[in-house]
Design a protein around this motif. Structure first.
Motif, PDB file in Angstrom:
ATOM      1  N   PHE A 165       0.818  -1.221   0.000  1.00 37.91           N
ATOM      2  CA  PHE A 165       0.000   0.000   0.000  1.00 37.91           C
ATOM      3  C   PHE A 165       0.847   1.264   0.000  1.00 37.91           C
ATOM      4  O   PHE A 165       0.317   2.365  -0.007  1.00 37.91           O
ATOM      5  CB  PHE A 165      -0.918   0.025   1.233  1.00 37.91           C
ATOM      6  N   GLY A 170       2.041   5.725  13.291  1.00 38.78           N
ATOM      7  CA  GLY A 170       2.114   4.954  12.040  1.00 38.78           C
ATOM      8  C   GLY A 170       2.502   3.498  12.217  1.00 38.78           C
ATOM      9  O   GLY A 170       2.889   3.063  13.305  1.00 38.78           O
ATOM     10  N   MET A 179      -4.431  13.748   4.399  1.00 40.35           N
ATOM     11  CA  MET A 179      -5.016  12.582   3.726  1.00 40.35           C
ATOM     12  C   MET A 179      -6.475  12.818   3.342  1.00 40.35           C
ATOM     13  O   MET A 179      -6.924  12.357   2.304  1.00 40.35           O
ATOM     14  CB  MET A 179      -4.915  11.350   4.623  1.00 40.35           C
TER      15      MET A 179
HETATM   16  O1  V47 Z   1       2.310   4.019   8.704  1.00 39.77           O
HETATM   17  C1  V47 Z   1       1.430   4.532   3.843  1.00 39.77           C
HETATM   18  C2  V47 Z   1       0.364   5.245   6.015  1.00 39.77           C
HETATM   19  C3  V47 Z   1       1.533   6.090   7.764  1.00 39.77           C
HETATM   20  C4  V47 Z   1      -0.116   5.103   2.457  1.00 39.77           C
HETATM   21  O2  V47 Z   1       0.840  10.057  14.856  1.00 39.77           O
HETATM   22  C5  V47 Z   1      -0.508   5.487   3.745  1.00 39.77           C
HETATM   23  O3  V47 Z   1       0.009  12.048  14.703  1.00 39.77           O
HETATM   24  C6  V47 Z   1      -2.468   6.328   2.892  1.00 39.77           C
HETATM   25  O4  V47 Z   1       1.230   7.428  10.607  1.00 39.77           O
HETATM   26  N1  V47 Z   1      -2.144   5.962   1.629  1.00 39.77           N
HETATM   27  C7  V47 Z   1       2.501   7.175   8.191  1.00 39.77           C
HETATM   28  N2  V47 Z   1      -1.664   6.096   3.958  1.00 39.77           N
HETATM   29  C8  V47 Z   1       1.782   8.469   8.572  1.00 39.77           C
HETATM   30  C9  V47 Z   1       1.292   8.443   9.987  1.00 39.77           C
HETATM   31  C10 V47 Z   1       0.889   9.714  10.667  1.00 39.77           C
HETATM   32  C11 V47 Z   1       0.594  10.825   9.924  1.00 39.77           C
HETATM   33  C12 V47 Z   1       0.211  11.995  10.585  1.00 39.77           C
HETATM   34  C13 V47 Z   1       0.161  12.065  11.944  1.00 39.77           C
HETATM   35  C14 V47 Z   1       0.477  10.935  12.686  1.00 39.77           C
HETATM   36  C15 V47 Z   1       0.447  11.006  14.162  1.00 39.77           C
HETATM   37  C16 V47 Z   1       0.831   9.748  12.045  1.00 39.77           C
HETATM   38  O5  V47 Z   1       1.008   6.401   6.507  1.00 39.77           O
HETATM   39  C17 V47 Z   1       2.082   4.714   7.553  1.00 39.77           C
HETATM   40  C18 V47 Z   1       0.958   4.069   6.745  1.00 39.77           C
HETATM   41  O6  V47 Z   1      -0.032   3.565   7.589  1.00 39.77           O
HETATM   42  N3  V47 Z   1       0.472   5.102   4.569  1.00 39.77           N
HETATM   43  N4  V47 Z   1       1.092   4.519   2.544  1.00 39.77           N
HETATM   44  C19 V47 Z   1      -0.989   5.360   1.366  1.00 39.77           C
HETATM   45  N5  V47 Z   1      -0.676   4.983   0.135  1.00 39.77           N
END
Ligand code: V47
Length: 365
Positions: A77, A180, A298
Motif C-alpha cells: 500500500f 504509524g 489525507m
Molecule cells: O504508517 C502509507 C500510512 C503512515 C499510504 O501520529 C498510507 O500524529 C495512505 O502514521 N495511503 C505514516 N496512507 C503516517 C502516519 C501519521 C501521519 C500523521 C500524523 C500521525 C500522528 C501519524 O502512513 C504509515 C501508513 O499507515 N500510509 N502509505 C498510502 N498509500
C-alpha cells in the motif's frame, strides 16, 4: 424525539448507550458501519466529541522530516518506500537533517515529526545522533519520532531490547511516538499487504512498553483497501483494550488509503462517506482515547472540516514537506498556515486551539 429517530433507524440501543456513556460492542460497531444513516452516526459521535473536548479543535505548528524512504518491508500500500539503490530512493545525511531544522528556525515550530522506513543498514547510533543534533539546534522543540515499527527495527539493528532502545532514544531527545505502522492488525491483511512488517501484536507490545516507561504515543489505522469492516473493528477494539491497560495513547488517526503509485492501484480512493463514518465509528468505539484526528493531508481540507462534526477534535498541523501521502497521489496542499487552519476550524463553528504534542494548550484562536 431524537430517540424515536434512532429507534426507527434500528439504532435505538446504541443511542441509549451513547447517551448514558456505556461502552459500545463490536456488534454495535458493525451496525454503525452498516447503517446508511450517516448523519445519525455523526450525531452520536459528535455527542462524545463535545462531551470530551467541547468545541475545541486542536492543531499544532509542526515540521515533518522524512529522513529516508529506503525500506526493507516494501508494503503493497506504500508509494513512499524504495529498495536501497532504486530510482527515487533517498537518504538524508545527519547534516541534511540539521539543515532542514535550521532552515525553519525563525518559525514558531513546536514539534518535529520524524518518520522513515526500515532502512537495512543505517547504524543504531544514526538514530540517536539524529535526535541529539536536532535537540542541539532546537532544544525547546518536542520530537515525535519513529513509529513502533521503526523502533522495533532500530532495536534489532542495535541488538538491544525495545525497552533499552526506547531509553536510549529518550536520552537522545525523543519526546513521543507517532501512530504509524499499525495499518490493520489482522494477520490476514498483514500477510497479503505487508508480510515483512512487524505483526500487529508486536506493534501493540512496542506501544505498551513505551507507555509503561511514561512515553506517550498515537495510533493509526490504514483503511479503504482490502480490509473488511469487521477487521477495522477488531483493530479498534485491540487499541481500546491496550489503552485500558496503559492509558498511554493520546490520539487516534484513521488514515484513508491513497492508491496512486502503490501496488494496489486498481483500488478506488475512499469516498467522503466512508471517511466520515470511519472517523465517527472510531470516536464511538475508542471511548478511552482523548482525541481523534482528522488528518487534513489525507482527507483533504473539506472532508477534514466536516469531520469536526463527526467526532474529530484535531486537524494535525501545518505539516509542510509531507512525502508519504503525496507520493501516493494526494492532491491536498503541502502545508497550511496557522491562519488557514484557524479559518477552517472557525468556519466549522469550533474554537481553534493551538496545542503542543502532549495537548497542552498554547493559545486559543
Ligand atoms: O504508517 C502509507 C500510512 C503512515 C499510504 O501520529 C498510507 O500524529 C495512505 O502514521 N495511503 C505514516 N496512507 C503516517 C502516519 C501519521 C501521519 C500523521 C500524523 C500521525 C500522528 C501519524 O502512513 C504509515 C501508513 O499507515 N500510509 N502509505 C498510502 N498509500
Amino acid at each position: 424525539m431524537m430517540e424515536n429517530i434512532f429507534k426507527r433507524a434500528g439504532l435505538g440501543h446504541i443511542y441509549e448507550k451513547v447517551i448514558s456513556g456505556q461502552r459500545l460492542s463490536k456488534e454495535d460497531g458493525l451496525t454503525l458501519f452498516n447503517t446508511p444513516e450517516l448523519p445519525l452516526v455523526g450525531y452520536l459521535a459528535n455527542i462524545v466529541r463535545e462531551r470530551e473536548n467541547g468545541d475545541k479543535t486542536y492543531y499544532i505548528y509542526n515540521q515533518h522530516i522524512n529522513y529516508s524512504n529506503v525500506c526493507k518491508n516494501l508494503c503493497k500500500f506504500c508509494a513512499f518506500g524504495r529498495e536501497k539503490g532504486a530510482e527515487k530512493a533517498f537518504e538524508m545525511t545527519l547534516s541534511d537533517i540539521e539543515n532542514e531544522v535550521r532552515e525553519r528556525l525563525d518559525e514558531p515550530i513546536n514539534e518535529i515529526h520524524i518518520v522513515g522506513g526500515c532502512h537495512p543498514d543505517l547504524p543504531y547510533d544514526f538514530y540517536m545522533e539524529m535526535l541529539r543534533r536536532i535537540k542541539a539546534i532546537r532544544p525547546e522543540c518536542h520530537i515525535q519520532a519513529f513509529t513502533c515499527v521503526e523502533i522495533a527495527h532500530i532495536a534489532e539493528v542495535g541488538k538491544r531490547s525495545v525497552e533499552e532502545t526506547l531509553r536510549d532514544l529518550v536520552d537522545a531527545g525523543l519526546g513521543s511516538i507517532p501512530g504509524g505502522g499499525a495499518e490493520v492488525f489482522s494477520p490476514r491483511i498483514r500477510e497479503r499487504l505487508c508480510p515483512e512488517k512487524l505483526s500487529g501484536e508486536k506493534w501493540l507490545e512496542v506501544a505498551k512498553t513505551a507507555h509503561r516507561m511514561g512515553i506517550k504515543s498515537n495510533a493509526t489505522m490504514l483503511y479503504g483497501h482490502i480490509e473488511t469492516v469487521e477487521e477495522r473493528l477488531d483493530h479498534l477494539i485491540a487499541l481500546r483494550d491496550a489503552q485500558d491497560e496503559t492509558g498511554g495513547f493520546m490520539c487516534f488517526i484513521p488514515l484513508s488509503f491513497h492508491p496512486k503509485n502503490t501496488g494496489l492501484e486498481s483500488i478506488s480512493p475512499t469516498g467522503g462517506v466512508d471517511d466520515l463514518k470511519t472517523i465517527a465509528v472510531s470516536r464511538l468505539i475508542l471511548d478511552n482515547f482523548p482525541h481523534i484526528k482528522a488528518y487534513w493531508v489525507m482527507l483533504g481540507k473539506k472532508v477534514a472540516q466536516i469531520a469536526l462534526s463527526f467526532g474529530a477534535d484535531d486537524l494535525d498541523g501545518t505539516v509542510l514537506e509531507e512525502k508519504i501521502t503525496h507520493m501516493a497521489g494526494a492532491e491536498s496542499e503541502k502545508a497550511l498556515s496557522r491562519n488557514e487552519i484557524e479559518h477552517i476550524i472557525r468556519t466549522a463553528g469550533r474554537i481553534p486551539v493551538e496545542r503542543d504534542t502532549l495537548y497542552n494548550e498554547i493559545h486559543h484562536g
